[in-house]
Motif scaffolding. Structure first.
Motif, PDB file in Angstrom:
ATOM      1  N   ALA A 102       2.962  -6.901  -6.464  1.00 43.57           N
ATOM      2  CA  ALA A 102       2.060  -5.742  -6.399  1.00 43.57           C
ATOM      3  C   ALA A 102       2.829  -4.462  -6.110  1.00 43.57           C
ATOM      4  CB  ALA A 102       0.986  -5.979  -5.334  1.00 43.57           C
ATOM      5  N   LYS A 103       3.859  -4.548  -5.280  1.00 48.82           N
ATOM      6  CA  LYS A 103       4.662  -3.370  -4.960  1.00 48.82           C
ATOM      7  C   LYS A 103       5.407  -2.857  -6.180  1.00 48.82           C
ATOM      8  CE  LYS A 103       8.157  -1.769  -1.688  1.00 48.82           C
ATOM      9  NZ  LYS A 103       9.050  -2.164  -0.562  1.00 48.82           N
ATOM     10  N   LYS A 104       5.891  -3.765  -7.030  1.00 49.66           N
ATOM     11  CA  LYS A 104       6.611  -3.346  -8.232  1.00 49.66           C
ATOM     12  C   LYS A 104       5.665  -2.762  -9.274  1.00 49.66           C
ATOM     13  CE  LYS A 104      10.275  -6.804  -7.646  1.00 49.66           C
ATOM     14  NZ  LYS A 104      10.943  -7.992  -8.244  1.00 49.66           N
ATOM     15  N   GLU A 105       4.507  -3.397  -9.458  1.00 50.60           N
ATOM     16  CA  GLU A 105       3.556  -2.903 -10.457  1.00 50.60           C
ATOM     17  C   GLU A 105       2.874  -1.611 -10.020  1.00 50.60           C
ATOM     18  OE1 GLU A 105       0.803  -5.937 -11.394  1.00 50.60           O
ATOM     19  OE2 GLU A 105       2.297  -7.255 -12.343  1.00 50.60           O
ATOM     20  N   VAL A 122       4.224   1.075  -9.138  1.00 47.25           N
ATOM     21  CA  VAL A 122       4.934   2.235  -9.684  1.00 47.25           C
ATOM     22  C   VAL A 122       4.337   2.643 -11.025  1.00 47.25           C
ATOM     23  CG1 VAL A 122       7.179   3.092 -10.422  1.00 47.25           C
ATOM     24  CG2 VAL A 122       7.027   1.541  -8.471  1.00 47.25           C
ATOM     25  N   SER A 123       4.097   1.652 -11.912  1.00 42.54           N
ATOM     26  CA  SER A 123       3.509   1.974 -13.205  1.00 42.54           C
ATOM     27  C   SER A 123       2.061   2.432 -13.075  1.00 42.54           C
ATOM     28  CB  SER A 123       3.583   0.750 -14.125  1.00 42.54           C
ATOM     29  OG  SER A 123       2.859  -0.340 -13.568  1.00 42.54           O
ATOM     30  N   VAL A 124       1.336   1.866 -12.121  1.00 42.63           N
ATOM     31  CA  VAL A 124      -0.055   2.277 -11.910  1.00 42.63           C
ATOM     32  C   VAL A 124      -0.129   3.736 -11.468  1.00 42.63           C
ATOM     33  CG1 VAL A 124      -2.123   1.884 -10.516  1.00 42.63           C
ATOM     34  CG2 VAL A 124      -0.835  -0.064 -11.407  1.00 42.63           C
ATOM     35  N   VAL A 125       0.735   4.120 -10.522  1.00 42.17           N
ATOM     36  CA  VAL A 125       0.753   5.515 -10.050  1.00 42.17           C
ATOM     37  C   VAL A 125       1.175   6.450 -11.181  1.00 42.17           C
ATOM     38  CG1 VAL A 125       1.852   7.096  -8.429  1.00 42.17           C
ATOM     39  CG2 VAL A 125       1.138   4.841  -7.659  1.00 42.17           C
ATOM     40  N   GLY A 126       2.113   5.999 -12.028  1.00 42.62           N
ATOM     41  CA  GLY A 126       2.517   6.826 -13.170  1.00 42.62           C
ATOM     42  C   GLY A 126       1.375   7.075 -14.129  1.00 42.62           C
ATOM     43  N   LYS A 127       0.549   6.067 -14.375  1.00 41.02           N
ATOM     44  CA  LYS A 127      -0.614   6.254 -15.242  1.00 41.02           C
ATOM     45  C   LYS A 127      -1.619   7.201 -14.609  1.00 41.02           C
ATOM     46  CE  LYS A 127      -0.278   1.686 -17.409  1.00 41.02           C
ATOM     47  NZ  LYS A 127      -0.948   0.371 -17.606  1.00 41.02           N
ATOM     48  N   TRP A 128      -1.779   7.118 -13.291  1.00 41.35           N
ATOM     49  CA  TRP A 128      -2.679   8.046 -12.610  1.00 41.35           C
ATOM     50  C   TRP A 128      -2.212   9.491 -12.774  1.00 41.35           C
ATOM     51  CZ3 TRP A 128      -3.255   5.000  -7.353  1.00 41.35           C
ATOM     52  CH2 TRP A 128      -4.076   3.883  -7.585  1.00 41.35           C
ATOM     53  N   LYS A 129      -0.922   9.716 -12.631  1.00 43.13           N
ATOM     54  CA  LYS A 129      -0.390  11.076 -12.762  1.00 43.13           C
ATOM     55  C   LYS A 129      -0.564  11.593 -14.188  1.00 43.13           C
ATOM     56  CE  LYS A 129       3.020  10.711  -9.039  1.00 43.13           C
ATOM     57  NZ  LYS A 129       4.470  10.751  -8.689  1.00 43.13           N
ATOM     58  N   ALA A 150       0.826  -1.216   0.000  1.00 38.36           N
ATOM     59  CA  ALA A 150       0.000   0.000   0.000  1.00 38.36           C
ATOM     60  C   ALA A 150       0.854   1.258   0.000  1.00 38.36           C
ATOM     61  CB  ALA A 150      -0.930  -0.007   1.209  1.00 38.36           C
ATOM     62  N   GLU A 151       2.028   1.203   0.608  1.00 40.12           N
ATOM     63  CA  GLU A 151       2.904   2.379   0.640  1.00 40.12           C
ATOM     64  C   GLU A 151       3.414   2.760  -0.741  1.00 40.12           C
ATOM     65  OE1 GLU A 151       5.893   1.233   3.396  1.00 40.12           O
ATOM     66  OE2 GLU A 151       4.761   1.885   5.176  1.00 40.12           O
ATOM     67  N   SER A 152       3.365   1.844  -1.714  1.00 34.74           N
ATOM     68  CA  SER A 152       3.786   2.166  -3.072  1.00 34.74           C
ATOM     69  C   SER A 152       2.790   3.065  -3.785  1.00 34.74           C
ATOM     70  CB  SER A 152       3.987   0.876  -3.874  1.00 34.74           C
ATOM     71  OG  SER A 152       4.936   0.034  -3.255  1.00 34.74           O
ATOM     72  N   TRP A 202      -3.720 -11.938  -3.516  1.00 29.88           N
ATOM     73  CA  TRP A 202      -2.914 -12.065  -2.304  1.00 29.88           C
ATOM     74  C   TRP A 202      -1.525 -12.592  -2.632  1.00 29.88           C
ATOM     75  CZ3 TRP A 202      -2.124 -10.153   2.071  1.00 29.88           C
ATOM     76  CH2 TRP A 202      -3.138  -9.756   2.930  1.00 29.88           C
ATOM     77  N   GLU A 203      -1.440 -13.481  -3.607  1.00 28.56           N
ATOM     78  CA  GLU A 203      -0.138 -14.032  -3.974  1.00 28.56           C
ATOM     79  C   GLU A 203       0.786 -12.943  -4.507  1.00 28.56           C
ATOM     80  OE1 GLU A 203       1.735 -17.540  -6.856  1.00 28.56           O
ATOM     81  OE2 GLU A 203      -0.428 -17.158  -6.796  1.00 28.56           O
ATOM     82  N   GLU A 204       0.245 -12.008  -5.291  1.00 30.65           N
ATOM     83  CA  GLU A 204       1.057 -10.902  -5.821  1.00 30.65           C
ATOM     84  C   GLU A 204       1.507  -9.971  -4.706  1.00 30.65           C
ATOM     85  OE1 GLU A 204      -0.918 -10.540 -10.287  1.00 30.65           O
ATOM     86  OE2 GLU A 204      -1.642  -9.274  -8.651  1.00 30.65           O
ATOM     87  N   VAL A 205       0.661  -9.783  -3.700  1.00 25.21           N
ATOM     88  CA  VAL A 205       1.048  -8.941  -2.559  1.00 25.21           C
ATOM     89  C   VAL A 205       2.151  -9.609  -1.750  1.00 25.21           C
ATOM     90  CG1 VAL A 205       0.227  -7.949  -0.386  1.00 25.21           C
ATOM     91  CG2 VAL A 205      -1.195  -7.791  -2.432  1.00 25.21           C
ATOM     92  N   ILE A 206       2.020 -10.918  -1.513  1.00 29.15           N
ATOM     93  CA  ILE A 206       2.999 -11.635  -0.701  1.00 29.15           C
ATOM     94  C   ILE A 206       4.345 -11.749  -1.422  1.00 29.15           C
ATOM     95  CG2 ILE A 206       3.520 -13.888   0.313  1.00 29.15           C
ATOM     96  CD1 ILE A 206       0.502 -14.170   0.841  1.00 29.15           C
ATOM     97  N   MET A 207       4.322 -11.994  -2.731  1.00 28.62           N
ATOM     98  CA  MET A 207       5.564 -12.150  -3.490  1.00 28.62           C
ATOM     99  C   MET A 207       6.229 -10.819  -3.818  1.00 28.62           C
ATOM    100  SD  MET A 207       5.857 -15.375  -3.659  1.00 28.62           S
ATOM    101  CE  MET A 207       7.196 -15.508  -4.835  1.00 28.62           C
TER     102      MET A 207
END
Length: 367
Positions: free
Chosen positions: A299-302, A304-311, A84-86, A291-296
């Protein structure tokens, strides 16, 4: 008339007109001499990484629908927080569940407890001896039998802990503050050790572990949909107060579809964490993870691109031209009135024809 002023060991003659400016000069010298931290700082070229101009994130966890399974509750909560901090600055972490969810014990935990019980029986009979001794994390004593370690912990350290708690509860005022400061380290050490040695009396420590991770945990009644209603009301209340800019929902329950739609109408970013790939929640949110993407850590890596699209979307939305009928009508009407009623314009406007007809049209009609 000159005034004699003594600086250090030298006498200097100063004009009386300069005496009015001396306090200002001395104040400036004192400010820059004693305030050594008033140096000019270079502005940070990446302010978003320091928590400035970042989205305020609120995490809402439906524990009835998505309890942690593959990991311990504390580890799952920490990894969810890092993901979530990402997306921005995590300011709110909220979890809801009814009493049955906290009392429920997963099959994996039950099997682990049965294995531990059978192993203790073999150790008591002398059939098995552990390679490494069991160490008490409070006093450091070593035991080659797990049951002896548990009995030692209950008879000595648990009793001492109960005495400390009773002393603090019976004290008042400054005496209570002193006792809390005196026993804080010992009580924290006891809680960390008891978490691994003692078995929770109710459930498997779901609520306590999530609280330890920094979440605000709320227990509701065992009525059907009680947790969903409480969680939905909490989200709507925070949207009304404008306390968040990004909403992260941990659930697969389709009852939250309308809340996510309302959040998007209010221009909030929405993220869903759930295991249903084609669920109704992921079809209406901005980003979805399992949940698997969050644990591995995926989700934290992806994120960054999601926030970039939002901006990028926010920038394009600011640059987008929108038609405002009232504003444009007033603007063009004022311009037309200036042209018609202006003093410099000597031409007369024919009011008998419509504004979209040309003068040539009227000439042809007259013929």
């Amino acid at each position: 008339m000159m005034v004699l002023v003594r600086f250090s060991t030298r006498n200097i003659l100063i004009d009386p007109s300069m005496l009015k400016t001396l306090p200002t000069i001395f104040g400036t010298i004192r400010h820059y001499h004693f305030n050594t931290d008033q140096t000019h700082k270079i502005p940070d070229p990446f302010p978003s990484t320091q928590g400035i101009n970042r989205n305020i994130v609120a995490v809402f966890w439906d524990l009835d629908n998505k309890p942690p399974k593959s990991l311990s509750p504390f580890d799952a909560a920490i990894r969810l927080k890092k993901a979530a901090e990402s997306f921005g600055t995590v300011r709110y972490k909220i979890a809801y569940a009814n009493q049955r969810s906290f009392e429920y014990i997963p099959p994996e935990i039950k099997q682990h407890r049965r294995d531990r019980k059978s192993l203790n029986q073999l150790e008591n009979k002398g059939v098995i001896k552990p390679v490494d001794p069991y160490i008490c994390r409070v006093c450091g004593r070593k035991f080659y039998n797990n049951d002896k370690l548990i009995n030692h912990f209950k008879q000595i350290h648990e009793r001492e802990h109960v005495k400390r708690v009773s002393q603090i509860e019976s004290a008042k005022g400054s005496q209570r503050v002193k006792l809390v400061g005196k026993y804080s380290i010992k009580m924290e050490k006891y809680r960390n050790a008891a978490r691994d040695i003692l078995t929770p009396k109710v459930g498997y420590g779901l609520g306590d572990e999530i609280k330890r991770a920094g979440y605000w945990v709320r227990t509701v009644s065992n009525k059907p949909q009680a947790a969903d209603v409480a969680l939905r009301d909490h989200m709507v209340d925070m949207m009304d107060r404008r306390q968040m800019e990004c909403l992260i929902l941990v659930s697969d329950d389709s009852d939250f579809v309308e809340v996510l739609k309302e959040a998007r109408l209010r221009c909030l970013k929405t993220v869903v964490v759930g295991d249903c790939k084609g669920g109704a929640l992921k079809r209406v949110c901005d980003a979805g993870f399992s949940w698997e993407e969050v644990i591995m850590g995926k989700a934290k890596k992806e994120a960054v691109s999601v926030v970039g699209k939002w901006k990028d979307g926010d920038i394009l939305r600011r640059l987008e031209w929108t038609y405002n009928y009232e504003r444009d009508r007033k603007f063009y009407d004022s311009d037309a009135s200036d042209l018609v009623c202006g003093e410099d314009d000597g031409d007369k406007v024919d009011g008998s024809r419509a504004w979209w007809k040309l003068e040539s049209d009227s000439d042809v009609a007259s013929l």
